[in-house]
Design a protein around this motif. Structure first.
Motif, mmCIF file in Angstrom:
data_model
loop_
_atom_site.group_PDB
_atom_site.id
_atom_site.type_symbol
_atom_site.label_atom_id
_atom_site.label_comp_id
_atom_site.label_asym_id
_atom_site.label_seq_id
_atom_site.Cartn_x
_atom_site.Cartn_y
_atom_site.Cartn_z
ATOM 1 N N GLU A 129 50.356 70.108 -31.591
ATOM 2 C CA GLU A 129 51.302 70.298 -30.497
ATOM 3 C C GLU A 129 52.051 69.003 -30.201
ATOM 4 O O GLU A 129 51.447 67.935 -30.092
ATOM 5 N N PRO A 130 53.364 69.052 -30.071
ATOM 6 C CA PRO A 130 54.113 67.827 -29.759
ATOM 7 C C PRO A 130 53.823 67.349 -28.340
ATOM 8 O O PRO A 130 53.517 68.139 -27.450
ATOM 9 N N ILE A 131 53.926 66.051 -28.159
ATOM 10 C CA ILE A 131 53.748 65.464 -26.827
ATOM 11 C C ILE A 131 55.059 65.616 -26.067
ATOM 12 O O ILE A 131 56.114 65.174 -26.522
ATOM 13 N N ARG A 132 54.986 66.253 -24.896
ATOM 14 C CA ARG A 132 56.194 66.478 -24.095
ATOM 15 C C ARG A 132 56.244 65.607 -22.845
ATOM 16 O O ARG A 132 57.306 65.433 -22.260
ATOM 17 N N SER A 133 55.090 65.110 -22.417
ATOM 18 C CA SER A 133 55.073 64.298 -21.195
ATOM 19 C C SER A 133 53.929 63.305 -21.281
ATOM 20 O O SER A 133 52.889 63.582 -21.889
ATOM 21 N N ILE A 134 54.116 62.140 -20.653
ATOM 22 C CA ILE A 134 53.129 61.070 -20.763
ATOM 23 C C ILE A 134 53.147 60.224 -19.492
ATOM 24 O O ILE A 134 54.177 60.103 -18.819
ATOM 25 N N ALA A 135 51.990 59.674 -19.172
ATOM 26 C CA ALA A 135 51.874 58.750 -18.039
ATOM 27 C C ALA A 135 51.059 57.547 -18.478
ATOM 28 O O ALA A 135 50.020 57.701 -19.137
ATOM 29 N N VAL A 136 51.534 56.360 -18.126
ATOM 30 C CA VAL A 136 50.820 55.125 -18.439
ATOM 31 C C VAL A 136 50.104 54.671 -17.169
ATOM 32 O O VAL A 136 50.750 54.330 -16.171
ATOM 33 N N LEU A 137 48.779 54.699 -17.203
ATOM 34 C CA LEU A 137 48.000 54.286 -16.040
ATOM 35 C C LEU A 137 47.992 52.757 -15.939
ATOM 36 O O LEU A 137 48.139 52.063 -16.949
ATOM 37 N N PRO A 138 47.825 52.218 -14.725
ATOM 38 C CA PRO A 138 47.773 50.752 -14.575
ATOM 39 C C PRO A 138 46.694 50.147 -15.472
ATOM 40 O O PRO A 138 45.573 50.666 -15.552
ATOM 41 N N LEU A 139 47.038 49.058 -16.154
ATOM 42 C CA LEU A 139 46.109 48.410 -17.070
ATOM 43 C C LEU A 139 45.130 47.532 -16.284
ATOM 44 O O LEU A 139 45.511 46.882 -15.304
ATOM 45 N N GLN A 140 43.890 47.519 -16.737
ATOM 46 C CA GLN A 140 42.871 46.704 -16.077
ATOM 47 C C GLN A 140 42.927 45.278 -16.599
ATOM 48 O O GLN A 140 43.104 45.047 -17.796
#
Length: 617
Positions: A129-140
């Motif tokens: 399945e293609p990636i349609r949406s993404i979120a980058v969480l704050p890096l530790q």
């Protein structure tokens, strides 16, 4: 009775029960025993009184111990009747108290009190399945001493900025992901709340000798690991170039097709000390406090001392100065003008930088709200500017009147822009709260950015001040549906009907919505909305083409959605600028026609009137 001392016993029993209850009220909370425990003590004391009275009648406490009371001259049948009466009273009291306590839930189990547990839905993961949406969480920041948080924050923003340039993938804004900076719920919960397929989480370890960045790509709904990426370097002479390299590899991991241009131009000639000061300044700026803005000014000025042509640092200086002025009790007109001049100079240095464009656009657009005589708009905003669009599969072109667009419809993509936008809205909502049209516009833009809680707060302000504002009600209803709060959506529909605007639903419409949601969930809402919009259009009521487009996009009707979207683009509806971040378009993002419209919307975003000037000018 007097000889048997029953009355005295009853008084003693009551006094002892009272003392016991007082002790229980003090001691039970220390052991985590709540009100139900006290009710049980009351029940035992009450139910124990009749049998204790019977025993007191039959027995005496003497120096020789407990002895049976002498019968005296009373007849046997009288004694039997007395004991029987007390036993009947005991049974009746026990039954009544038991019934009362049962109704109060004293004897209910803990499971019954909490209700049935909510099931956790874990979706399946299909790598095809293609990636349609993404979120980058704050890096530790896992660096020794925990003093590299500013570096982790700058890496986080660079990842979002570069991913945001992908046309086929919706990227959640930094503001939305920062809520998970301190506490991280389970990945499926984060994915549900942000409405994304993939989450990026990771950490940074940085020392004077070595830098290590580790990122993990996770399919959020199923909590499935997709890929781990790691970079381990001994020396990084150019931090900006390194961050671009990291972002490039992440983009290649999530999107097979992408433009290389955003990664080809890197500020590789910027002085390393200027870069370091810039990162520290941006970190202080993001604190969003007067002290943070003052600290940011110092670091940005330090960066410009090392490298006077570093445009993002000059944009940061302008943003920090502008926000610092707004924080003062008396807003300095001179400071606002200086911030505007600095933002204009930063844009002249680098018109391709998203930071410089956003800072300038937001400062220029906000000045009329805080200045009696704001500077005249740039010559590029003159009426008559046009833009020609050629879409795949179409022979004709679309001619767009650029004066219809306004970057205020677009959610900022950088932390500098987000901070200015948030501060301006916070101050102007209280000053010009009666501008319900602007509030509705802000709500639409926030929904498109996936910031539903902020959108609902703004839209609530609009309908509170102006209950007949149908646009605000419609957007408020849509926001609840998009974040899967269908019960809340029905409540909003009922409130809207009671408000009685010209386009408000009536009781029949609300009942139809209730039935539609009950049968098809959120899809039922979109069918209901499509029917209402089409009926209004057939009746001659003006209907925005973009509203029809987004509704058919949510229903998966690509042809109808793109047909109306092209009309919205041709008519110059500013809402087309939100398609880049609006989740209803996720299933259509692989369409070449939609990709071209997204590309044009991005160009319009850079060339719209409040952008100040065309690229390169």
């Amino acid at each position: 009775m007097r000889r048997r001392h029953v009355g005295r016993f009853a008084l003693g029993y009551a006094a002892s029960a009272f003392v016991l209850l007082q002790l229980a009220e003090i001691i039970f909370p220390a052991f985590g025993i709540g009100d139900n425990g006290l009710r049980v003590v009351v029940a035992v004391a009450t139910l124990g009184f009749p049998p204790a009275l019977v025993l007191a009648w039959m027995y005496d406490l003497t120096r020789s111990g407990i002895t049976r009371t002498e019968v005296g001259a009373s007849s046997p049948w009288l004694r039997t009747a007395a004991v029987g009466s007390l036993l009947v009273i005991t049974v009746l009291a026990a039954a009544g108290a038991g019934l009362y306590l049962t109704r109060q839930g004293v004897f209910a189990t803990a499971v019954e009190e909490r209700g049935p547990p909510q099931p956790v839905t874990i979706a399946s993961f299909d790598p095809a399945e293609p990636i349609r949406s993404i979120a980058v969480l704050p890096l530790q920041d896992n660096s020794p001493g925990d003093d590299e948080a500013y570096f982790a924050a700058s890496m986080h923003e660079e990842l979002i900025a570069k991913l945001s340039q992908l046309e086929e993938i919706r990227v959640v804004s930094r503001t939305s992901t920062m809520q998970f900076a301190d506490s991280v719920p389970p990945m499926p919960e984060i994915a549900r709340r942000l409405g994304v397929d993939v989450l990026v989480e990771g950490s940074v370890v940085r020392t004077p000798q070595r830098t290590r960045v580790t990122l993990q790509l996770i399919h959020g709904p199923s909590d499935s690991h997709i890929q781990t990426l790691q970079w381990d370097r001994e020396e990084i002479p150019d931090v900006l170039a390194f961050q671009t390299e990291v972002a490039h590899e992440v983009v290649e991991a999530v999107a097979a097709r992408h433009e290389e241009e955003p990664f080809a131009t890197v500020a590789s000639e910027v002085d390393p000390d200027a870069q370091e000061a810039y990162f520290r300044g941006r970190y202080a700026y993001d604190r969003g406090t007067p002290e943070g803005y003052r600290t940011a000014l110092i670091f940005f000025q330090e960066a410009l001392t090392e490298d006077p042509d570093f445009a993002p640092a000059l944009a940061g200086l302008a943003g920090a100065r502008f926000l610092g002025a707004l924080e003062d009790e008396t807003i300095s007109q001179d400071e606002l003008m200086l911030a505007y001049a600095e933002a204009d100079s930063a844009l002249a240095m680098d018109s391709t930088s998203m930071e410089t464009r956003e800072v300038f656009a937001l400062i220029e657009g906000s000045l009329p709200r805080f200045m009696e005589a704001p500077p005249a708009p740039d010559a590029f905003t003159a009426v008559g500017s046009v833009h020609v669009v050629r879409l795949p599969g179409r022979e004709d072109s679309i001619v767009i009147d650029m004066t219809g667009f306004d970057t205020a419809w677009v959610a900022p993509m950088t932390s500098m822009g987000e901070r200015i936008e948030a501060q301006v809205r916070r101050q102007t909502e209280t000053v010009t709260q009666n501008e319900t049209g602007r509030l509705a516009r802000d709500g639409r833009r926030l929904i498109g950015a996936g910031r539903f809680e902020n959108a609902e707060r703004v839209l609530r302000s609009a309908v509170t001040v102006s209950p007949e504002n149908d646009e605000a009600w419609d957007l408020l209803l849509r926001s609840h549906v998009t974040r899967e709060d269908l019960e809340g959506a029905l409540d909003v529909a009922s409130e809207w009907a009671a408000a009685g605007g010209m386009a408000a639903p009536d009781a029949t419409d609300v009942a139809e919505l209730d039935n539609a949601i009950g049968a098809e969930g959120d899809r039922g809402y979109w069918r209901w909305r499509a029917d209402r919009l089409e009926a209004a259009a057939s009746a001659g009521t003006p209907v925005r083409a973009f509203d029809l487009a987004s509704t058919y996009a949510a229903l998966g009707d690509e042809d109808q959605a793109l047909e109306h979207l092209e009309r919205a683009l041709r008519d110059g509806e500013p809402a087309v600028m939100t398609i880049r971040t609006d989740p209803v378009w996720d299933d259509l993002r692989s369409s070449p026609r939609l990709r071209e419209i997204v590309r044009e919307a991005q160009r319009l975003r850079l060339n719209a009137p409040r952008g100040g000037r065309p690229p390169g000018g």
